[in-house]
Design a protein around this motif. Structure first.
Motif, PDB file in Angstrom:
ATOM      1  N   PRO A  25     105.331  77.443  59.449  1.00 18.48           N
ATOM      2  CA  PRO A  25     104.031  76.957  59.943  1.00 18.48           C
ATOM      3  C   PRO A  25     104.211  76.075  61.175  1.00 18.48           C
ATOM      4  O   PRO A  25     105.191  75.365  61.310  1.00 18.48           O
ATOM      5  CB  PRO A  25     103.491  76.153  58.765  1.00 18.48           C
ATOM      6  N   ASN A  29      96.775  71.918  57.971  1.00 20.87           N
ATOM      7  CA  ASN A  29      95.354  71.611  58.088  1.00 20.87           C
ATOM      8  C   ASN A  29      94.994  70.438  57.188  1.00 20.87           C
ATOM      9  O   ASN A  29      95.867  69.779  56.614  1.00 20.87           O
ATOM     10  CB  ASN A  29      94.517  72.854  57.779  1.00 20.87           C
ATOM     11  N   ASP A  33      97.577  72.827  53.790  1.00 23.89           N
ATOM     12  CA  ASP A  33      98.075  74.198  53.873  1.00 23.89           C
ATOM     13  C   ASP A  33      98.678  74.437  55.248  1.00 23.89           C
ATOM     14  O   ASP A  33      98.224  73.888  56.252  1.00 23.89           O
ATOM     15  CB  ASP A  33      96.939  75.206  53.635  1.00 23.89           C
ATOM     16  N   LEU A  35      99.568  76.166  58.759  1.00 23.03           N
ATOM     17  CA  LEU A  35      98.917  76.988  59.772  1.00 23.03           C
ATOM     18  C   LEU A  35      99.978  77.909  60.364  1.00 23.03           C
ATOM     19  O   LEU A  35     100.953  77.448  60.950  1.00 23.03           O
ATOM     20  CB  LEU A  35      98.311  76.110  60.868  1.00 23.03           C
ATOM     21  N   TYR A  36      99.788  79.195  60.204  1.00 29.16           N
ATOM     22  CA  TYR A  36     100.774  80.168  60.661  1.00 29.16           C
ATOM     23  C   TYR A  36     100.294  80.859  61.929  1.00 29.16           C
ATOM     24  O   TYR A  36      99.099  80.908  62.219  1.00 29.16           O
ATOM     25  CB  TYR A  36     101.050  81.192  59.558  1.00 29.16           C
ATOM     26  N   TYR A  38     100.154  83.990  62.760  1.00 30.80           N
ATOM     27  CA  TYR A  38      99.357  85.213  62.636  1.00 30.80           C
ATOM     28  C   TYR A  38      97.884  84.926  62.398  1.00 30.80           C
ATOM     29  O   TYR A  38      97.055  85.818  62.500  1.00 30.80           O
ATOM     30  CB  TYR A  38      99.907  86.144  61.556  1.00 30.80           C
ATOM     31  N   THR A  39      97.509  83.687  62.080  1.00 35.87           N
ATOM     32  CA  THR A  39      96.097  83.346  61.921  1.00 35.87           C
ATOM     33  C   THR A  39      95.442  82.993  63.248  1.00 35.87           C
ATOM     34  O   THR A  39      94.227  83.018  63.348  1.00 35.87           O
ATOM     35  CB  THR A  39      95.933  82.164  60.951  1.00 35.87           C
ATOM     36  N   GLU A  40      96.209  82.670  64.243  1.00 33.53           N
ATOM     37  CA  GLU A  40      95.693  82.316  65.574  1.00 33.53           C
ATOM     38  C   GLU A  40      96.088  83.423  66.555  1.00 33.53           C
ATOM     39  O   GLU A  40      97.267  83.581  66.865  1.00 33.53           O
ATOM     40  CB  GLU A  40      96.288  80.977  66.015  1.00 33.53           C
TER      41      GLU A  40
END
Length: 136
Positions: A25, A29, A33, A35-36, A38-40
């Motif tokens: 990560p 957040n 959890d 933040l990776y 692939y989410t952005e």
């Protein structure tokens, strides 16, 4: 191709940019959890572009000048990604829980170091070929 050290450096840079970014990560957040990348989409795009440039540079072993230029472009791309991470970490206020930074922010630095080492090896190969050509 694979016996050259710059190929190993470029392969490691591609692995760091392409695979490791999925598991580490870059921050946390409010709920704690991870933040990776692939989410952005923008960050993930930078990582995938960096990995693709490294892989393309591996297969351009016959054209060392273009391989060197692609390495420089890849270094610039990683500096931009590092700048995005620094900007995000500086704009996050220190009073909230969101200011947790992850180990994934170091991925561009590791990739830059590997790419610089690959470019040095490419330059050494180019100098060796030029010196051999002088002797003929």
């Amino acid at each position: 191709m694979l016996q050259r050290i710059q190929t190993i450096y470029l392969l490691l840079a591609a692995g760091v940019s392409g695979a490791v970014c999925l598991f580490l990560p870059y921050g946390l957040n409010k709920q704690g959890d991870g933040l990776y990348a692939y989410t952005e989409p923008t960050i993930f795009g930078f990582y995938i572009a960096s990995a693709c440039l490294s892989l393309v540079a591996i297969f351009l072993f016959k054209n060392r000048k273009l391989q060197f230029v692609l390495g420089r472009i890849n270094i610039l791309l990683n500096f931009i990604l590092l700048g995005v991470f620094v900007y995000w970490s500086l704009t996050v206020s220190g009073e909230t829980i969101v200011s947790e930074k992850g180990i994934g922010m170091l991925i561009p630095i590791i990739s830059i170091v590997l790419l610089v080492m690959a470019n040095r090896a490419i330059k050494r190969d180019e100098d060796l070929v030029k010196s051999v050509d002088r002797l003929r």
